[in-house]
Design a protein around this motif. Structure first.
Motif, PDB file in Angstrom:
ATOM      1  N   ASN A   1      38.806  24.916  38.999  1.00 42.19           N
ATOM      2  CA  ASN A   1      38.679  26.233  39.622  1.00 42.19           C
ATOM      3  C   ASN A   1      39.308  27.357  38.812  1.00 42.19           C
ATOM      4  OD1 ASN A   1      38.229  24.203  41.783  1.00 42.19           O
ATOM      5  ND2 ASN A   1      37.999  26.037  43.059  1.00 42.19           N
TER       6      ASN A   1
ATOM      7  N   TYR B   1      41.148  42.031  41.465  1.00 36.21           N
ATOM      8  CA  TYR B   1      39.746  41.871  41.078  1.00 36.21           C
ATOM      9  C   TYR B   1      38.826  42.712  41.961  1.00 36.21           C
ATOM     10  CZ  TYR B   1      35.268  39.818  39.877  1.00 36.21           C
ATOM     11  OH  TYR B   1      33.967  39.644  39.465  1.00 36.21           O
TER      12      TYR B   1
ATOM     13  N   SER C   1      44.636  41.282  36.969  1.00 37.08           N
ATOM     14  CA  SER C   1      44.063  40.058  37.535  1.00 37.08           C
ATOM     15  C   SER C   1      44.025  38.945  36.489  1.00 37.08           C
ATOM     16  CB  SER C   1      42.647  40.335  38.054  1.00 37.08           C
ATOM     17  OG  SER C   1      42.095  39.200  38.662  1.00 37.08           O
TER      18      SER C   1
ATOM     19  N   TRP D   1      37.098  28.560  36.012  1.00 44.04           N
ATOM     20  CA  TRP D   1      35.981  29.365  36.532  1.00 44.04           C
ATOM     21  C   TRP D   1      36.451  30.779  36.872  1.00 44.04           C
ATOM     22  CZ3 TRP D   1      31.454  27.659  35.446  1.00 44.04           C
ATOM     23  CH2 TRP D   1      31.124  26.304  35.529  1.00 44.04           C
ATOM     24  N   VAL D   2      37.608  30.877  37.519  1.00 42.62           N
ATOM     25  CA  VAL D   2      38.135  32.196  37.878  1.00 42.62           C
ATOM     26  C   VAL D   2      38.461  32.999  36.625  1.00 42.62           C
ATOM     27  CG1 VAL D   2      40.067  33.398  38.985  1.00 42.62           C
ATOM     28  CG2 VAL D   2      39.012  31.439  40.110  1.00 42.62           C
TER      29      VAL D   2
ATOM     30  N   CYS E   1      43.069  38.161  43.722  1.00 35.96           N
ATOM     31  CA  CYS E   1      42.076  38.642  44.674  1.00 35.96           C
ATOM     32  C   CYS E   1      42.083  40.162  44.763  1.00 35.96           C
ATOM     33  CB  CYS E   1      42.348  38.020  46.046  1.00 35.96           C
ATOM     34  SG  CYS E   1      41.296  38.631  47.379  1.00 35.96           S
TER      35      CYS E   1
ATOM     36  N   LEU F   1      33.314  34.138  40.907  1.00 36.72           N
ATOM     37  CA  LEU F   1      34.702  34.237  41.353  1.00 36.72           C
ATOM     38  C   LEU F   1      34.837  33.927  42.844  1.00 36.72           C
ATOM     39  CD1 LEU F   1      37.603  36.167  40.329  1.00 36.72           C
ATOM     40  CD2 LEU F   1      36.886  36.739  42.656  1.00 36.72           C
TER      41      LEU F   1
ATOM     42  N   VAL G   1      45.838  35.240  36.525  1.00 37.80           N
ATOM     43  CA  VAL G   1      45.121  33.965  36.367  1.00 37.80           C
ATOM     44  C   VAL G   1      45.829  33.087  35.334  1.00 37.80           C
ATOM     45  CG1 VAL G   1      42.967  32.854  35.704  1.00 37.80           C
ATOM     46  CG2 VAL G   1      42.899  34.974  36.993  1.00 37.80           C
TER      47      VAL G   1
ATOM     48  N   LEU H   1      37.520  31.142  43.690  1.00 37.21           N
ATOM     49  CA  LEU H   1      38.846  31.631  44.070  1.00 37.21           C
ATOM     50  C   LEU H   1      39.224  31.279  45.505  1.00 37.21           C
ATOM     51  CD1 LEU H   1      41.339  33.378  43.310  1.00 37.21           C
ATOM     52  CD2 LEU H   1      40.110  35.329  44.314  1.00 37.21           C
TER      53      LEU H   1
END
Length: 477
Positions: A338, A284, A439, A341-342, A281, A377, A443, A381
């Protein structure tokens, strides 16, 4: 920042409040039908009335989001008229973030236990309105320290107002409607940011043509005109308070509550997965909001855009986010996965910054890619927090996430201004690329940690529902 993503704080309370929501689809009727002596548009239990409430609810945060990026829309004017460098200019964003390092923990508490949702919303709206007026007065008086003080006061109300907006949403709408309502609120906030980016420069020019040469006076008048949007949002807060009080009397309902329980002792129980989510978080968003804050001058300098063209392209992230946020929210809900996607969102944003840093390709491509990935995101997220912490720790987890985000934004805003002054935009872009690489690494680490611990962050929505159903069955037995 969080500003846009603070709606996720209400995710954990949606279920708890669902039974208290005002609506039942079976009770909805056509507009114009009478119920208990009231037209449907005046009946709090009817769909038509709730549509009016939803519209007012969406405009509640319009002024806050419009004025948040006033400095970005008028960067060249602020730096020229107030005679400050980029590092000092970015203090305007840092001062917004500092109070929210602490207040993110207590906004929900103040709404639940001290003010109540109605009075709390009005108070936070007053902080936003007062802060913007102080900000504008600082420009009129040619006192930059007063402008900074205004941004501090503005920040006290801004984030807490977003929490109050979400609390109203949960109070008035059921679980099945809630995701759509959150999406519409987020879209309206992006509309406010977009309108600001594209109109404040024009307002400044018009005031200049009528009043005289550029200077602090012109800047102050322009910012004071921007404060009108905060007054409008304050009016929405007052109307909402009246409608909610009226509904309480008619339907015998309680005031909405955030449902967030903040216990700092819960921090010691946070898992590695949650700390990695925090890291993703921060790394990013510090590459998004400080960049937008400095983006106008970047596009004017590197790509030789006019002031109006630079403002338009700087707002493309918000323009794209407005319609796509609800769409991506629906998509992530249906598909799951998820983490993937992030990962895709961070990688796409990294590619966008690399294009802006090392190529002269049209920046519309990079900024459009950034807008799409930014929207994705946010939808993927923030809900992950609810998958890795117990429900009773959700308030603490989301509060801590927002606190860390605001701390990072405050520090990086100052650092970005200093880098810009000393080395220029190329090194600033390299700095943002480094943040996004951090970031991206987080991930990948989250993916492996989740896999090794048997987590469900990257499960499909179907498998996740089966797992939750099995868990509930085991609890019942």
């Amino acid at each position: 920042v969080i500003r846009v993503e603070s709606r996720a704080r209400s995710g954990g309370m949606a279920e708890a409040e669902e039974q208290e929501a005002l609506l039942d689809g079976a009770e909805d009727g056509a507009v114009g039908r009478r119920s208990g002596g009231m037209w449907a548009v005046c009946d709090p239990s009817r769909f038509a009335h709730r549509l009016i409430v939803l519209l007012i609810m969406c405009f509640l945060g319009f002024g806050s989001y419009f004025c948040y990026d006033n400095p970005a829309a008028l960067q060249t004017q602020v730096q020229r008229d107030m005679e400050v460098n980029t590092a000092t200019f970015m203090q305007l964003y840092a001062w917004y973030s500092w109070p929210n390092v602490i207040l993110c923990f207590f906004g929900g508490f103040l709404i639940d236990r001290v003010f109540g949702i109605r009075l709390g919303t009005i108070i936070f709206s007053l902080f936003v309105c007062t802060g913007q007026v102080i900000f504008a007065t600082g420009a009129l008086c040619n006192a930059f320290w007063l402008m900074e003080a205004g941004r501090f006061v503005f920040g006290i109300g801004g984030e807490s107002l977003a929490v109050a907006q979400n609390t109203y949403a949960v109070s008035w709408f059921k679980g099945k409607e809630l995701n759509l309502v959150f999406g519409l609120q987020l879209s309206m906030s992006r509309v406010g940011s977009t309108v600001n980016m594209n109109i404040m420069g024009w307002i400044y020019s018009r005031i200049q043509s009528m009043v005289g040469p550029a200077g602090p006076k012109i800047l102050g008048i322009s910012l004071m005109i921007g404060a009108v949007t905060c007054v409008f949002s304050l009016a929405c807060a007052l109307i909402l308070a009246y409608l909610d009080k009226r509904a309480e009397k008619i339907l015998n309902k309680e005031q909405g509550k955030t449902g967030d329980v903040i216990k700092l002792t819960d921090v010691k129980d946070f898992s590695l997965s949650l700390w990695l989510i925090f890291l993703i978080c921060v790394c990013y968003y510090v590459a998004i909001f400080p960049f937008i804050g400095l983006g106008k001058v970047f596009f004017m300098g590197k790509f030789q855009f006019s002031s109006q063209e630079a403002s338009a392209i700087n707002s493309i992230v918000y323009i794209i986010s407005a319609p796509l946020s609800p769409v991506f929210g629906f998509l992530v809900d249906k598909v799951g996965k998820n983490i993937l996607w992030v990962l895709s969102a961070v990688a796409a944003t990294l590619a966008a910054h690399l294009m802006l840093a090392f190529t002269f390709w049209t920046p519309w491509l990079a900024m459009s890619l950034m807008g799409i990935s930014y929207s994705l995101l946010a939808c993927a997220l923030w809900p992950m927090v609810a998958f890795v912490v117990p429900e009773h720790q959700l308030g603490t987890a989301y509060g801590f996430m927002q606190s860390i985000q605001n701390l990072g934004l405050g520090i990086i805003a100052i650092a970005a201004g200093a880098i810009m002054d000393s080395t220029g935009y190329l090194f600033l872009e390299i700095f943002f690329v480094a943040c996004l690489c951090g970031s991206l690494i987080a991930v990948v680490m989250l993916y492996f940690v989740d896999s090794m611990t048997g987590g469900d962050l990257n499960l499909s929505a179907k498998k996740r529902r089966k797992l939750q159903s099995l868990t509930e069955t085991e609890k019942d037995s």
